[in-house]
Design a protein around this motif. Structure first.
Motif, PDB file in Angstrom:
ATOM      1  N   LEU A  24     -22.613 -22.662  23.381  1.00 16.95           N
ATOM      2  CA  LEU A  24     -22.575 -24.018  22.836  1.00 16.95           C
ATOM      3  C   LEU A  24     -21.179 -24.613  22.970  1.00 16.95           C
ATOM      4  CD1 LEU A  24     -24.030 -26.295  21.187  1.00 16.95           C
ATOM      5  CD2 LEU A  24     -23.149 -25.155  19.142  1.00 16.95           C
ATOM      6  N   GLN A  25     -20.173 -23.808  22.683  1.00 15.54           N
ATOM      7  CA  GLN A  25     -18.786 -24.254  22.794  1.00 15.54           C
ATOM      8  C   GLN A  25     -18.450 -24.600  24.247  1.00 15.54           C
ATOM      9  OE1 GLN A  25     -16.047 -21.358  21.220  1.00 15.54           O
ATOM     10  NE2 GLN A  25     -14.253 -22.663  21.476  1.00 15.54           N
ATOM     11  N   LEU A  26     -18.907 -23.778  25.170  1.00 16.34           N
ATOM     12  CA  LEU A  26     -18.676 -24.048  26.592  1.00 16.34           C
ATOM     13  C   LEU A  26     -19.376 -25.336  27.027  1.00 16.34           C
ATOM     14  CD1 LEU A  26     -19.185 -20.458  28.100  1.00 16.34           C
ATOM     15  CD2 LEU A  26     -17.009 -21.614  27.640  1.00 16.34           C
TER      16      LEU A  26
ATOM     17  N   ILE B 102     -13.104 -20.504  28.797  1.00 14.10           N
ATOM     18  CA  ILE B 102     -13.413 -19.221  29.449  1.00 14.10           C
ATOM     19  C   ILE B 102     -12.145 -18.384  29.597  1.00 14.10           C
ATOM     20  CG2 ILE B 102     -14.082 -18.179  31.657  1.00 14.10           C
ATOM     21  CD1 ILE B 102     -16.145 -20.441  31.948  1.00 14.10           C
ATOM     22  N   THR B 103     -11.067 -19.021  30.006  1.00 12.30           N
ATOM     23  CA  THR B 103      -9.790 -18.331  30.194  1.00 12.30           C
ATOM     24  C   THR B 103      -9.230 -17.846  28.858  1.00 12.30           C
ATOM     25  OG1 THR B 103      -9.320 -19.690  32.143  1.00 12.30           O
ATOM     26  CG2 THR B 103      -7.467 -18.540  31.128  1.00 12.30           C
ATOM     27  N   ASN B 104      -9.255 -18.714  27.860  1.00 12.79           N
ATOM     28  CA  ASN B 104      -8.695 -18.369  26.557  1.00 12.79           C
ATOM     29  C   ASN B 104      -9.456 -17.236  25.878  1.00 12.79           C
ATOM     30  OD1 ASN B 104      -6.760 -20.340  26.858  1.00 12.79           O
ATOM     31  ND2 ASN B 104      -7.820 -21.861  25.620  1.00 12.79           N
ATOM     32  N   LEU B 105     -10.767 -17.204  26.077  1.00 10.30           N
ATOM     33  CA  LEU B 105     -11.600 -16.167  25.439  1.00 10.30           C
ATOM     34  C   LEU B 105     -11.757 -14.932  26.303  1.00 10.30           C
ATOM     35  CD1 LEU B 105     -14.482 -18.310  23.818  1.00 10.30           C
ATOM     36  CD2 LEU B 105     -12.399 -17.417  22.730  1.00 10.30           C
TER      37      LEU B 105
ATOM     38  N   ASP C 102     -24.533 -20.441  30.941  1.00 12.38           N
ATOM     39  CA  ASP C 102     -23.747 -19.214  30.810  1.00 12.38           C
ATOM     40  C   ASP C 102     -23.083 -18.868  32.148  1.00 12.38           C
ATOM     41  OD1 ASP C 102     -22.704 -16.954  29.644  1.00 12.38           O
ATOM     42  OD2 ASP C 102     -24.532 -15.766  29.775  1.00 12.38           O
ATOM     43  N   PRO C 103     -22.083 -19.678  32.581  1.00 12.81           N
ATOM     44  CA  PRO C 103     -21.505 -20.862  31.924  1.00 12.81           C
ATOM     45  C   PRO C 103     -22.069 -22.157  32.499  1.00 12.81           C
ATOM     46  CG  PRO C 103     -20.088 -20.198  33.702  1.00 12.81           C
ATOM     47  CD  PRO C 103     -21.262 -19.240  33.733  1.00 12.81           C
TER      48      PRO C 103
END
Length: 229
Positions: free
Chosen positions: A59-61, A222-225, A15-16
């Protein structure tokens, strides 16, 4: 993966995920000639309390970081397969390592060498883990040194006793034994913390910190979300 004999396990909250995770993974993948390396984000990290990014996002990260890790292995000619495992995300209740290693042992069989990768900071607090003293029945441990966590300094009696009973100076021994050994590697020094990284991402130096310390594909998500603002 039924024919795999040497499996590295890198668990964490992620995280992250950051470059430190990838550095540790790459070092041990090469040193221990791992057939596969599993990145396992925790589902419900029981020791961390509140404020953790939701498990599916972490999980996506982690999946994104796995892409960069696999590319690094390809570039470095490391033949280790990279896998992202949902085992803790999908399991209800607190994420205990003991439950994970039992399930992985059942999956890979009694003869496979399962090697849990960690930093020295995690070794220091290992006695706080649920059923920590039973973990060595299922896995070996490979530990990387970290600043401010000198393993030559006196530690808890439990960890000292654990090292006395299980430590090996020969990294190759982990390849040939299914479980029960711990190897401490002083040649790699991982000096990144997800907690410190999150705090720095909220500062004015966010862009510099991100590009230097977060894998490319993870940073894109991270940027997109809009995470860690």
């Amino acid at each position: 993966m039924s024919t795999i004999k040497k499996i590295g396990i890198l668990g964490g909250i992620f995280d992250p995920p950051h470059i430190g995770h990838l550095k540790l993974a790459t070092h041990f993948a090469k040193l221990l000639h791992l057939d596969a390396l599993l990145l396992i984000p925790s589902g419900e990290p029981w020791q961390k309390g509140f404020g953790i990014t939701p498990a599916e996002i972490r999980l996506q990260l982690t999946e994104a970081a796995g892409i960069d890790l696999a590319r690094a292995f390809l570039y470095l000619k490391i033949s280790t397969q990279v896998g992202i495992d949902r085992i803790e995300v999908d399991r209800a209740g607190p994420s205990y390592a003991i439950d994970t290693v039992k399930a992985l042992r059942e999956r890979f069989g009694e003869s496979a060498s399962l090697i849990w990768l960690m930093g020295a900071d995690s070794l220091h607090v290992l006695p706080s883990w649920n059923s920590w003293d039973k973990l060595s029945q299922y896995v070996n441990f490979a530990v990387a040194t970290r600043p401010q966590h000198d393993l030559n300094e006196p530690t808890s009696p439990e960890v000292s006793q654990f090292l006395q009973e299980h430590q090996t100076k020969d990294a190759a021994a982990l390849e040939n034994q299914a479980a029960g050994l711990i190897y401490i590697d002083e040649s790699v020094n991982v000096d990144l913390s997800s907690t410190a990284l999150r705090n720095r991402l909220k500062s004015s130096s966010r862009s510099t910190v991100a590009s230097e310390q977060i894998p490319t594909h993870t940073l894109e998500i991270i940027t997109n979300l809009g995470l860690y603002q």
